[in-house]
Design a protein around this motif. Structure first.
Motif, PDB file in Angstrom:
ATOM      1  N   ARG A 193       0.889  -1.178   0.000  1.00  0.00           N
ATOM      2  CA  ARG A 193       0.000   0.000   0.000  1.00  0.00           C
ATOM      3  C   ARG A 193       0.915   1.214   0.000  1.00  0.00           C
ATOM      4  NH1 ARG A 193      -5.185   0.600  -0.559  1.00  0.00           N
ATOM      5  NH2 ARG A 193      -6.124   2.405   0.399  1.00  0.00           N
ATOM      6  N   VAL A 194       0.690   2.146  -0.918  1.00  0.00           N
ATOM      7  CA  VAL A 194       1.556   3.315  -1.045  1.00  0.00           C
ATOM      8  C   VAL A 194       0.744   4.593  -0.988  1.00  0.00           C
ATOM      9  CG1 VAL A 194       3.285   2.093  -2.421  1.00  0.00           C
ATOM     10  CG2 VAL A 194       1.478   3.357  -3.573  1.00  0.00           C
ATOM     11  N   ARG A 195       1.374   5.641  -0.528  1.00  0.00           N
ATOM     12  CA  ARG A 195       0.795   6.986  -0.573  1.00  0.00           C
ATOM     13  C   ARG A 195       1.189   7.567  -1.921  1.00  0.00           C
ATOM     14  NH1 ARG A 195      -1.441  10.110   3.779  1.00  0.00           N
ATOM     15  NH2 ARG A 195      -1.047   8.059   4.506  1.00  0.00           N
ATOM     16  N   THR A 196       0.223   8.054  -2.678  1.00  0.00           N
ATOM     17  CA  THR A 196       0.517   8.584  -4.010  1.00  0.00           C
ATOM     18  C   THR A 196       1.100   9.987  -3.962  1.00  0.00           C
ATOM     19  OG1 THR A 196      -1.740   9.420  -4.294  1.00  0.00           O
ATOM     20  CG2 THR A 196      -1.281   7.198  -5.117  1.00  0.00           C
ATOM     21  N   THR A 197       1.064  10.621  -2.808  1.00  0.00           N
ATOM     22  CA  THR A 197       1.600  11.978  -2.676  1.00  0.00           C
ATOM     23  C   THR A 197       2.867  12.013  -1.829  1.00  0.00           C
ATOM     24  OG1 THR A 197       0.161  12.373  -0.774  1.00  0.00           O
ATOM     25  CG2 THR A 197      -0.661  13.055  -2.943  1.00  0.00           C
ATOM     26  N   GLY A 198       3.523  10.884  -1.657  1.00  0.00           N
ATOM     27  CA  GLY A 198       4.734  10.836  -0.846  1.00  0.00           C
ATOM     28  C   GLY A 198       5.363   9.464  -0.908  1.00  0.00           C
ATOM     29  N   ASP A 199       6.230   9.182   0.056  1.00  0.00           N
ATOM     30  CA  ASP A 199       6.974   7.929   0.047  1.00  0.00           C
ATOM     31  C   ASP A 199       6.522   6.932   1.110  1.00  0.00           C
ATOM     32  OD1 ASP A 199       8.654   8.632  -2.084  1.00  0.00           O
ATOM     33  OD2 ASP A 199       9.953   9.779  -0.749  1.00  0.00           O
ATOM     34  N   ALA A 200       5.437   7.200   1.820  1.00  0.00           N
ATOM     35  CA  ALA A 200       4.970   6.263   2.850  1.00  0.00           C
ATOM     36  C   ALA A 200       4.498   4.971   2.177  1.00  0.00           C
ATOM     37  CB  ALA A 200       3.833   6.881   3.653  1.00  0.00           C
ATOM     38  N   ARG A 201       4.855   3.826   2.792  1.00  0.00           N
ATOM     39  CA  ARG A 201       4.489   2.521   2.250  1.00  0.00           C
ATOM     40  C   ARG A 201       4.247   1.521   3.369  1.00  0.00           C
ATOM     41  NH1 ARG A 201       8.924   0.475  -1.712  1.00  0.00           N
ATOM     42  NH2 ARG A 201       7.270  -0.245  -3.046  1.00  0.00           N
ATOM     43  N   LEU A 202       3.343   0.600   3.100  1.00  0.00           N
ATOM     44  CA  LEU A 202       3.140  -0.581   3.938  1.00  0.00           C
ATOM     45  C   LEU A 202       3.443  -1.785   3.063  1.00  0.00           C
ATOM     46  CD1 LEU A 202      -0.420   0.013   5.488  1.00  0.00           C
ATOM     47  CD2 LEU A 202       1.775   0.483   6.561  1.00  0.00           C
ATOM     48  N   ILE A 203       4.125  -2.759   3.618  1.00  0.00           N
ATOM     49  CA  ILE A 203       4.387  -3.997   2.885  1.00  0.00           C
ATOM     50  C   ILE A 203       4.150  -5.154   3.841  1.00  0.00           C
ATOM     51  CG2 ILE A 203       6.074  -5.380   1.622  1.00  0.00           C
ATOM     52  CD1 ILE A 203       7.558  -2.787   0.986  1.00  0.00           C
ATOM     53  N   ARG A 204       3.406  -6.147   3.364  1.00  0.00           N
ATOM     54  CA  ARG A 204       3.198  -7.367   4.138  1.00  0.00           C
ATOM     55  C   ARG A 204       3.508  -8.545   3.233  1.00  0.00           C
ATOM     56  NH1 ARG A 204      -2.420 -10.137   5.332  1.00  0.00           N
ATOM     57  NH2 ARG A 204      -1.685 -11.430   3.649  1.00  0.00           N
TER      58      ARG A 204
ATOM     59  N   LYS B 228       5.663 -16.447  10.384  1.00  0.00           N
ATOM     60  CA  LYS B 228       6.256 -16.336   9.047  1.00  0.00           C
ATOM     61  C   LYS B 228       5.809 -15.062   8.332  1.00  0.00           C
ATOM     62  CE  LYS B 228       8.394 -20.287   7.771  1.00  0.00           C
ATOM     63  NZ  LYS B 228       9.678 -20.282   7.111  1.00  0.00           N
ATOM     64  N   ARG B 229       4.910 -14.305   8.938  1.00  0.00           N
ATOM     65  CA  ARG B 229       4.379 -13.089   8.309  1.00  0.00           C
ATOM     66  C   ARG B 229       5.210 -11.886   8.731  1.00  0.00           C
ATOM     67  NH1 ARG B 229      -1.589 -13.041   7.322  1.00  0.00           N
ATOM     68  NH2 ARG B 229      -0.759 -14.284   5.636  1.00  0.00           N
ATOM     69  N   VAL B 230       5.593 -11.084   7.741  1.00  0.00           N
ATOM     70  CA  VAL B 230       6.428  -9.906   7.968  1.00  0.00           C
ATOM     71  C   VAL B 230       5.639  -8.660   7.607  1.00  0.00           C
ATOM     72  CG1 VAL B 230       8.562  -8.723   7.312  1.00  0.00           C
ATOM     73  CG2 VAL B 230       8.510 -11.226   7.451  1.00  0.00           C
ATOM     74  N   TYR B 231       5.708  -7.666   8.475  1.00  0.00           N
ATOM     75  CA  TYR B 231       5.065  -6.369   8.261  1.00  0.00           C
ATOM     76  C   TYR B 231       6.165  -5.318   8.258  1.00  0.00           C
ATOM     77  CZ  TYR B 231       0.890  -8.908   9.687  1.00  0.00           C
ATOM     78  OH  TYR B 231      -0.134  -9.813   9.779  1.00  0.00           O
ATOM     79  N   ALA B 232       6.214  -4.500   7.217  1.00  0.00           N
ATOM     80  CA  ALA B 232       7.237  -3.460   7.128  1.00  0.00           C
ATOM     81  C   ALA B 232       6.584  -2.159   6.686  1.00  0.00           C
ATOM     82  CB  ALA B 232       8.312  -3.867   6.128  1.00  0.00           C
ATOM     83  N   TRP B 233       7.072  -1.064   7.217  1.00  0.00           N
ATOM     84  CA  TRP B 233       6.536   0.233   6.823  1.00  0.00           C
ATOM     85  C   TRP B 233       7.610   1.299   6.871  1.00  0.00           C
ATOM     86  CZ3 TRP B 233       5.741  -1.938  11.547  1.00  0.00           C
ATOM     87  CH2 TRP B 233       5.989  -1.161  12.680  1.00  0.00           C
ATOM     88  N   THR B 234       7.379   2.321   6.076  1.00  0.00           N
ATOM     89  CA  THR B 234       8.274   3.474   6.058  1.00  0.00           C
ATOM     90  C   THR B 234       7.439   4.733   5.897  1.00  0.00           C
ATOM     91  OG1 THR B 234      10.190   4.505   4.993  1.00  0.00           O
ATOM     92  CG2 THR B 234       8.653   3.351   3.542  1.00  0.00           C
TER      93      THR B 234
END
Length: 169
Positions: free
Chosen positions: A77-88, A144-150
């Motif tokens: 999931r990404v923010r279209t107006t910046g660099d914020a992201r969620l990754i699972r 086994k599930r990884v959650y990453a965000w920035t």
């Protein structure tokens, strides 16, 4: 007394209420994607494996290099107006440990700026490492599930990334 306007008003309220509850719970589709993109300024994608996702290029859905190539069920999931992201993603046979990920508690642990139905509440308490690519990612592992965000914070020493355009790929 003419009841027709009341019936029309009640039907309209019923349709709008149903749409308000149903639309956010629908699987990704052109309507919900358009609402996310224009109203919330967010986009999301799902890939069966990390190999199916782009790794570089001018897409916001390119995966960071630290994600194992055999990861499965990758959601972004990404923010279209910046660099914020969620990754699972789910780990395959390759562990997450690598030179781009450091164990221990990262310096700044902040809550993700984005949200998604597949993102758990209170994930911040599970942060165990920080992984770096162009951006610093905070990472939590549950089984086994990884959650990453920035939030888009650049990694120290990372080369500036050219503007990323969110593609409809």
């Amino acid at each position: 007394m003419n009841r027709r306007p009341l019936v029309i008003a009640a039907a309209t309220v019923g349709v709008l209420a149903t749409a308000a509850f149903a639309l956010p719970n629908l699987p990704p589709n052109p309507l919900s994607d358009t609402i996310d993109s224009h109203l919330y300024k967010e986009k999301g994608k799902r890939f069966a494996t990390a190999a199916d996702a782009p790794t570089r290029g001018d897409t916001a859905f390119a995966l960071p290099a630290w994600i194992p190539k055999d990861a499965k069920d990758v959601r972004i999931r990404v923010r279209t107006t910046g660099d914020a992201r969620l990754i699972r993603f789910d780990l395959g046979a390759t562990p997450l440990d690598g030179p781009q990920c450091t164990a221990g508690t990262p310096n700044r642990v902040r809550d993700p700026e984005l949200g998604a139905k597949w993102w758990p509440q209170h994930i911040r308490a599970d942060v165990r490492s920080e992984c770096r690519d162009h951006h610093q990612y905070q990472v939590a592992v549950r089984g086994k599930r990884v959650y990453a965000w920035t939030d888009g914070t650049p990694s120290p020493g990372a080369e500036p990334q050219t503007a990323i355009a969110v593609s409809a790929r």
